[in-house]
Write a protein that holds these residues in place. Structure first.
Motif, PDB file in Angstrom:
ATOM      1  N   SER A  92     -96.337 -27.247 -43.322  1.00 25.84           N
ATOM      2  CA  SER A  92     -97.676 -28.344 -43.895  1.00 25.84           C
ATOM      3  C   SER A  92     -96.318 -28.948 -44.823  1.00 25.84           C
ATOM      4  CB  SER A  92     -98.458 -27.584 -44.945  1.00 25.84           C
ATOM      5  OG  SER A  92     -98.569 -26.529 -43.258  1.00 25.84           O
ATOM      6  N   ASP A  93     -96.111 -28.912 -45.048  1.00 26.86           N
ATOM      7  CA  ASP A  93     -94.728 -29.861 -46.804  1.00 26.86           C
ATOM      8  C   ASP A  93     -94.137 -31.210 -45.713  1.00 26.86           C
ATOM      9  OD1 ASP A  93     -95.287 -28.596 -48.866  1.00 26.86           O
ATOM     10  OD2 ASP A  93     -94.119 -27.342 -48.338  1.00 26.86           O
ATOM     11  N   LEU A  94     -93.554 -30.583 -44.825  1.00 25.40           N
ATOM     12  CA  LEU A  94     -92.743 -31.269 -44.220  1.00 25.40           C
ATOM     13  C   LEU A  94     -93.323 -32.654 -42.780  1.00 25.40           C
ATOM     14  CD1 LEU A  94     -90.056 -29.178 -42.416  1.00 25.40           C
ATOM     15  CD2 LEU A  94     -89.779 -31.270 -44.048  1.00 25.40           C
ATOM     16  N   SER A  95     -94.954 -31.824 -42.423  1.00 23.00           N
ATOM     17  CA  SER A  95     -95.726 -32.671 -41.558  1.00 23.00           C
ATOM     18  C   SER A  95     -96.345 -33.791 -42.507  1.00 23.00           C
ATOM     19  CB  SER A  95     -96.903 -32.011 -41.305  1.00 23.00           C
ATOM     20  OG  SER A  95     -98.080 -32.255 -40.483  1.00 23.00           O
ATOM     21  N   ARG A  96     -96.612 -33.521 -44.005  1.00 23.16           N
ATOM     22  CA  ARG A  96     -96.793 -34.475 -44.785  1.00 23.16           C
ATOM     23  C   ARG A  96     -95.855 -35.641 -45.095  1.00 23.16           C
ATOM     24  NH1 ARG A  96     -98.693 -29.618 -48.053  1.00 23.16           N
ATOM     25  NH2 ARG A  96    -101.377 -28.947 -47.662  1.00 23.16           N
ATOM     26  N   MET A  97     -94.530 -34.997 -44.944  1.00 24.16           N
ATOM     27  CA  MET A  97     -93.698 -35.947 -45.324  1.00 24.16           C
ATOM     28  C   MET A  97     -93.998 -37.343 -44.470  1.00 24.16           C
ATOM     29  SD  MET A  97     -90.489 -33.794 -46.837  1.00 24.16           S
ATOM     30  CE  MET A  97     -89.537 -35.066 -46.598  1.00 24.16           C
ATOM     31  N   GLY A  98     -93.991 -36.401 -42.742  1.00 26.77           N
ATOM     32  CA  GLY A  98     -93.896 -37.553 -41.708  1.00 26.77           C
ATOM     33  C   GLY A  98     -95.396 -38.882 -41.812  1.00 26.77           C
ATOM     34  N   ALA A 136     -84.547 -36.782 -48.449  1.00 23.40           N
ATOM     35  CA  ALA A 136     -84.862 -36.537 -47.423  1.00 23.40           C
ATOM     36  C   ALA A 136     -83.938 -35.988 -46.172  1.00 23.40           C
ATOM     37  CB  ALA A 136     -85.339 -37.367 -45.801  1.00 23.40           C
ATOM     38  N   ARG A 137     -83.039 -36.342 -46.767  1.00 15.16           N
ATOM     39  CA  ARG A 137     -81.171 -35.936 -46.576  1.00 15.16           C
ATOM     40  C   ARG A 137     -81.061 -34.846 -47.117  1.00 15.16           C
ATOM     41  NH1 ARG A 137     -80.322 -41.572 -44.985  1.00 15.16           N
ATOM     42  NH2 ARG A 137     -79.140 -41.796 -47.351  1.00 15.16           N
ATOM     43  N   GLY A 138     -80.493 -34.798 -47.785  1.00 14.48           N
ATOM     44  CA  GLY A 138     -80.332 -33.727 -48.977  1.00 14.48           C
ATOM     45  C   GLY A 138     -81.595 -32.610 -49.084  1.00 14.48           C
ATOM     46  N   ALA A 139     -83.384 -32.728 -48.684  1.00 13.02           N
ATOM     47  CA  ALA A 139     -83.587 -31.040 -47.959  1.00 13.02           C
ATOM     48  C   ALA A 139     -83.181 -30.867 -46.752  1.00 13.02           C
ATOM     49  CB  ALA A 139     -85.181 -32.033 -48.345  1.00 13.02           C
ATOM     50  N   LEU A 154     -82.387 -32.354 -55.486  1.00 10.61           N
ATOM     51  CA  LEU A 154     -83.535 -32.958 -55.717  1.00 10.61           C
ATOM     52  C   LEU A 154     -84.703 -33.138 -56.763  1.00 10.61           C
ATOM     53  CD1 LEU A 154     -84.575 -30.533 -52.106  1.00 10.61           C
ATOM     54  CD2 LEU A 154     -83.113 -33.032 -51.914  1.00 10.61           C
ATOM     55  N   GLY A 155     -84.479 -32.106 -57.614  1.00 10.51           N
ATOM     56  CA  GLY A 155     -85.350 -32.638 -58.722  1.00 10.51           C
ATOM     57  C   GLY A 155     -85.045 -34.025 -59.284  1.00 10.51           C
ATOM     58  N   ARG A 156     -84.181 -33.594 -59.752  1.00 12.63           N
ATOM     59  CA  ARG A 156     -83.370 -34.683 -60.657  1.00 12.63           C
ATOM     60  C   ARG A 156     -82.929 -35.797 -60.120  1.00 12.63           C
ATOM     61  NH1 ARG A 156     -79.732 -30.132 -62.401  1.00 12.63           N
ATOM     62  NH2 ARG A 156     -78.957 -30.016 -59.987  1.00 12.63           N
ATOM     63  N   ARG A 157     -82.791 -36.437 -58.323  1.00 13.21           N
ATOM     64  CA  ARG A 157     -82.463 -37.347 -57.688  1.00 13.21           C
ATOM     65  C   ARG A 157     -83.892 -37.959 -57.574  1.00 13.21           C
ATOM     66  NH1 ARG A 157     -79.831 -39.714 -54.362  1.00 13.21           N
ATOM     67  NH2 ARG A 157     -80.715 -41.241 -54.777  1.00 13.21           N
ATOM     68  N   ASP A 158     -85.488 -36.863 -57.768  1.00 13.80           N
ATOM     69  CA  ASP A 158     -86.349 -37.116 -57.514  1.00 13.80           C
ATOM     70  C   ASP A 158     -86.923 -38.607 -58.638  1.00 13.80           C
ATOM     71  OD1 ASP A 158     -88.944 -37.826 -56.590  1.00 13.80           O
ATOM     72  OD2 ASP A 158     -89.294 -36.746 -57.951  1.00 13.80           O
ATOM     73  N   ASP A 159     -86.437 -38.230 -60.314  1.00 12.91           N
ATOM     74  CA  ASP A 159     -86.931 -38.891 -61.588  1.00 12.91           C
ATOM     75  C   ASP A 159     -86.315 -40.038 -61.123  1.00 12.91           C
ATOM     76  OD1 ASP A 159     -87.020 -36.520 -62.317  1.00 12.91           O
ATOM     77  OD2 ASP A 159     -85.499 -36.114 -63.679  1.00 12.91           O
ATOM     78  N   GLY A 198     -91.339 -38.475 -52.158  1.00 16.97           N
ATOM     79  CA  GLY A 198     -89.775 -37.647 -53.306  1.00 16.97           C
ATOM     80  C   GLY A 198     -90.628 -36.219 -53.284  1.00 16.97           C
ATOM     81  N   ASP A 199     -92.038 -36.465 -53.407  1.00 15.11           N
ATOM     82  CA  ASP A 199     -92.287 -34.829 -54.403  1.00 15.11           C
ATOM     83  C   ASP A 199     -92.693 -33.594 -53.901  1.00 15.11           C
ATOM     84  OD1 ASP A 199     -93.143 -35.564 -56.897  1.00 15.11           O
ATOM     85  OD2 ASP A 199     -95.148 -35.962 -56.217  1.00 15.11           O
ATOM     86  N   HIS A 200     -92.566 -33.953 -52.106  1.00 17.85           N
ATOM     87  CA  HIS A 200     -92.188 -32.383 -51.379  1.00 17.85           C
ATOM     88  C   HIS A 200     -91.161 -32.910 -51.168  1.00 17.85           C
ATOM     89  CE1 HIS A 200     -96.862 -32.076 -50.169  1.00 17.85           C
ATOM     90  NE2 HIS A 200     -96.778 -33.986 -50.106  1.00 17.85           N
ATOM     91  N   THR A 201     -90.080 -33.974 -51.093  1.00 15.08           N
ATOM     92  CA  THR A 201     -88.604 -33.278 -51.128  1.00 15.08           C
ATOM     93  C   THR A 201     -88.694 -32.088 -52.319  1.00 15.08           C
ATOM     94  OG1 THR A 201     -87.523 -34.593 -51.783  1.00 15.08           O
ATOM     95  CG2 THR A 201     -88.307 -34.728 -49.623  1.00 15.08           C
ATOM     96  N   VAL A 202     -88.775 -32.859 -53.245  1.00 12.00           N
ATOM     97  CA  VAL A 202     -88.337 -31.405 -54.902  1.00 12.00           C
ATOM     98  C   VAL A 202     -89.380 -29.807 -53.541  1.00 12.00           C
ATOM     99  CG1 VAL A 202     -89.767 -30.841 -57.398  1.00 12.00           C
ATOM    100  CG2 VAL A 202     -89.036 -33.300 -56.257  1.00 12.00           C
ATOM    101  N   VAL A 203     -90.574 -30.172 -53.753  1.00 14.95           N
ATOM    102  CA  VAL A 203     -91.091 -28.655 -52.871  1.00 14.95           C
ATOM    103  C   VAL A 203     -90.890 -28.279 -52.357  1.00 14.95           C
ATOM    104  CG1 VAL A 203     -93.500 -27.432 -51.933  1.00 14.95           C
ATOM    105  CG2 VAL A 203     -93.347 -30.284 -54.005  1.00 14.95           C
ATOM    106  N   VAL A 204     -90.014 -28.430 -51.393  1.00 11.90           N
ATOM    107  CA  VAL A 204     -89.426 -27.913 -50.310  1.00 11.90           C
ATOM    108  C   VAL A 204     -87.547 -27.603 -51.429  1.00 11.90           C
ATOM    109  CG1 VAL A 204     -87.075 -29.074 -48.358  1.00 11.90           C
ATOM    110  CG2 VAL A 204     -89.535 -29.379 -48.088  1.00 11.90           C
ATOM    111  N   GLY A 205     -87.085 -27.642 -51.890  1.00  9.29           N
ATOM    112  CA  GLY A 205     -86.100 -27.725 -53.259  1.00  9.29           C
ATOM    113  C   GLY A 205     -86.582 -26.130 -53.218  1.00  9.29           C
TER     114      GLY A 205
END
Length: 219
Positions: A92-98, A136-139, A154-159, A198-205
């Motif tokens: 679901s997270d990845l689908s929302r990113m798309g 996204a590449r990091g995730a 990922l959380g730090r990059r999202d800042d 970006g928030d979704h990539t943090v959730v992936v992490g």
């Protein structure tokens, strides 16, 4: 017999992980292509985003079905259970990113042949798009390696993305802003799309950290 079943189970887990990483790769490509189309007001390039998000959705169903089948048929425990449950949520997270990348492309399509944004606003959105692509590449790397340290990064990059978002909102709220109300609405929405991506990539992490350690991290 039991050994063969375990080997088959882990092969299926590896296949699920690879599919999830592919979804993340496609989402990263989609947000980068969408950003390029935004900066160039390039309609054909914006249309490519829809092809990429369609590929994401083609993986969505099989990933979800595979994860649920592993839960139902294999009755995994401990870390194996966490990996399957994490997989269900990640789909679901990845689908929302798309979907968020597609929203950017839809903005380009809606305003074409004009640019959706201009000047400093467009520059900030372009930077947000670049950071979102890097996240996204990091995730994707996190999904492939299950490295909790990379996941925490990922959380730090999202800042950085959050800071750009604040600067964008400050810009359009400034009394000196000369753009139209329509432009302000478009820019606000675009900034939100990138910020949520970006928030979704943090959730992936965070989900990967839970998978590896069993610890739930607070937002």
């Amino acid at each position: 017999m039991m050994m063969r079943m375990r080997m088959k189970f882990h092969e299926q887990l590896d296949d699920l992980t690879d599919r999830l990483a592919s979804m993340c790769h496609l989402a990263g490509e989609a947000i980068e292509v969408a950003t390029d189309s935004l900066v160039r007001a390039d309609l054909p390039q914006a249309e490519l985003v829809f092809d990429l998000t369609e590929q994401i959705e083609q993986l969505h169903g099989p990933c979800e079905e595979q994860a649920l089948a592993l839960l139902a048929l294999q009755a995994p425990v401990a870390r194996d259970l966490r990996q399957v449950v994490t997989g269900v949520h990640l789909v679901s997270d990845l689908s929302r990113m798309g979907g968020l990348a597609q929203h950017v492309a839809e903005s380009v399509r809606r305003r074409h042949p004009d640019h959706v944004a201009s000047g400093e606003a467009e520059e900030l959105l372009a930077r947000m798009g670049r950071v979102a692509g890097e996240l996204a590449r990091g995730a994707e790397q996190v999904l492939r390696t299950h490295d909790p340290e990379l996941a925490a990064e990922l959380g730090r990059r999202d800042d950085e993305l959050d800071d750009l978002h604040r600067r964008l909102l400050t810009l359009i709220q400034d009394p000196a802003w000369t753009g139209s109300i329509t432009a302000a609405v478009d820019v606000t929405l675009l900034g939100r799309f990138y910020e949520r991506f970006g928030d979704h990539t943090v959730v992936v992490g965070r989900r990967v950290i839970f998978l590896v350690t069993g610890e739930q991290l607070s937002p």
